[in-house]
Design a protein around this motif. Structure first.
Motif, PDB file in Angstrom:
ATOM      1  N   LEU A  38     -29.681 -56.466-101.569  1.00 32.04           N
ATOM      2  CA  LEU A  38     -29.609 -56.595-103.024  1.00 32.04           C
ATOM      3  C   LEU A  38     -29.953 -58.011-103.463  1.00 32.04           C
ATOM      4  O   LEU A  38     -30.649 -58.206-104.463  1.00 32.04           O
ATOM      5  CB  LEU A  38     -28.223 -56.191-103.530  1.00 32.04           C
ATOM      6  N   ALA A  39     -29.505 -59.008-102.701  1.00 28.22           N
ATOM      7  CA  ALA A  39     -29.840 -60.398-103.032  1.00 28.22           C
ATOM      8  C   ALA A  39     -31.350 -60.619-102.973  1.00 28.22           C
ATOM      9  O   ALA A  39     -31.923 -61.273-103.857  1.00 28.22           O
ATOM     10  CB  ALA A  39     -29.118 -61.352-102.084  1.00 28.22           C
ATOM     11  N   LEU A  40     -32.007 -60.052-101.955  1.00 26.31           N
ATOM     12  CA  LEU A  40     -33.461 -60.184-101.851  1.00 26.31           C
ATOM     13  C   LEU A  40     -34.178 -59.457-102.979  1.00 26.31           C
ATOM     14  O   LEU A  40     -35.166 -59.952-103.526  1.00 26.31           O
ATOM     15  CB  LEU A  40     -33.945 -59.675-100.487  1.00 26.31           C
ATOM     16  N   ILE A  41     -33.666 -58.290-103.351  1.00 21.63           N
ATOM     17  CA  ILE A  41     -34.244 -57.529-104.468  1.00 21.63           C
ATOM     18  C   ILE A  41     -34.146 -58.341-105.756  1.00 21.63           C
ATOM     19  O   ILE A  41     -35.114 -58.459-106.506  1.00 21.63           O
ATOM     20  CB  ILE A  41     -33.547 -56.161-104.616  1.00 21.63           C
ATOM     21  N   CYS A  42     -32.975 -58.911-106.001  1.00 21.71           N
ATOM     22  CA  CYS A  42     -32.774 -59.714-107.212  1.00 21.71           C
ATOM     23  C   CYS A  42     -33.637 -60.974-107.187  1.00 21.71           C
ATOM     24  O   CYS A  42     -34.239 -61.340-108.205  1.00 21.71           O
ATOM     25  CB  CYS A  42     -31.303 -60.068-107.381  1.00 21.71           C
ATOM     26  N   GLN A  43     -33.697 -61.619-106.032  1.00 17.83           N
ATOM     27  CA  GLN A  43     -34.505 -62.828-105.892  1.00 17.83           C
ATOM     28  C   GLN A  43     -35.983 -62.536-106.182  1.00 17.83           C
ATOM     29  O   GLN A  43     -36.669 -63.334-106.808  1.00 17.83           O
ATOM     30  CB  GLN A  43     -34.346 -63.389-104.480  1.00 17.83           C
ATOM     31  N   ALA A  44     -36.456 -61.363-105.751  1.00 21.12           N
ATOM     32  CA  ALA A  44     -37.849 -60.965-105.970  1.00 21.12           C
ATOM     33  C   ALA A  44     -38.044 -60.294-107.334  1.00 21.12           C
ATOM     34  O   ALA A  44     -39.138 -59.853-107.651  1.00 21.12           O
ATOM     35  CB  ALA A  44     -38.305 -60.025-104.859  1.00 21.12           C
ATOM     36  N   ARG A  45     -36.969 -60.205-108.107  1.00 18.07           N
ATOM     37  CA  ARG A  45     -36.983 -59.537-109.415  1.00 18.07           C
ATOM     38  C   ARG A  45     -37.498 -58.093-109.319  1.00 18.07           C
ATOM     39  O   ARG A  45     -38.268 -57.636-110.155  1.00 18.07           O
ATOM     40  CB  ARG A  45     -37.800 -60.344-110.420  1.00 18.07           C
TER      41      ARG A  45
END
Length: 129
Positions: A38-45
């Protein structure tokens, strides 16, 4: 070439899937659990063509991650994987959020085919229904 995120707590499964999909020409990022995913998803928008996640993981499972990701990025495609029948049943609640649930263990050909089907599916199917 698609941008993929593989979220899987089992290192051997994660590595196997990532290598198979990279050989198909995809750009693959990996995460070891749902919170990291989820952190990677959010970071990549939400800029992934497809997120492929195990359901049963420590800290944050794939269903919780899929629901949180879909709330923030409703057009992102998500496919789940599991080796447990009860987890597959839990995923049935996610119609309109996920595209498919792949049964584990899977072969390299099966993961490639499943990802290919998910990438080919219209985005509108992921949330419009």
């Amino acid at each position: 070439m698609a941008k993929l995120l593989i979220v899987e707590d089992d290192e051997s499964v994660r590595t196997l899937a990532a290598r198979a999909l990279e050989r198909d020409g995809h750009n693959v990022t990996i995460a070891a659990d749902g919170a990291q995913g989820l952190a990677l998803i959010c970071q990549a928008r939400g800029d992934y063509d497809l997120v492929v996640s195990d359901i049963r993981m420590p800290e944050m499972d794939g269903i919780e991650m899929a629901m949180a990701a879909a709330n923030q990025f409703p057009s992102m495609k998500i496919m789940l994987m599991t080796g447990y029948a009860d987890q597959r049943e839990r995923a049935e609640e996610l119609n309109g959020i996920i595209l498919d649930v792949m049964q584990k263990p899977f072969t390299l050909a099966e993961i490639r085919a499943g990802v290919g089907r998910a990438l080919a599916a219209p985005r509108a199917l992921t949330r419009a229904q």
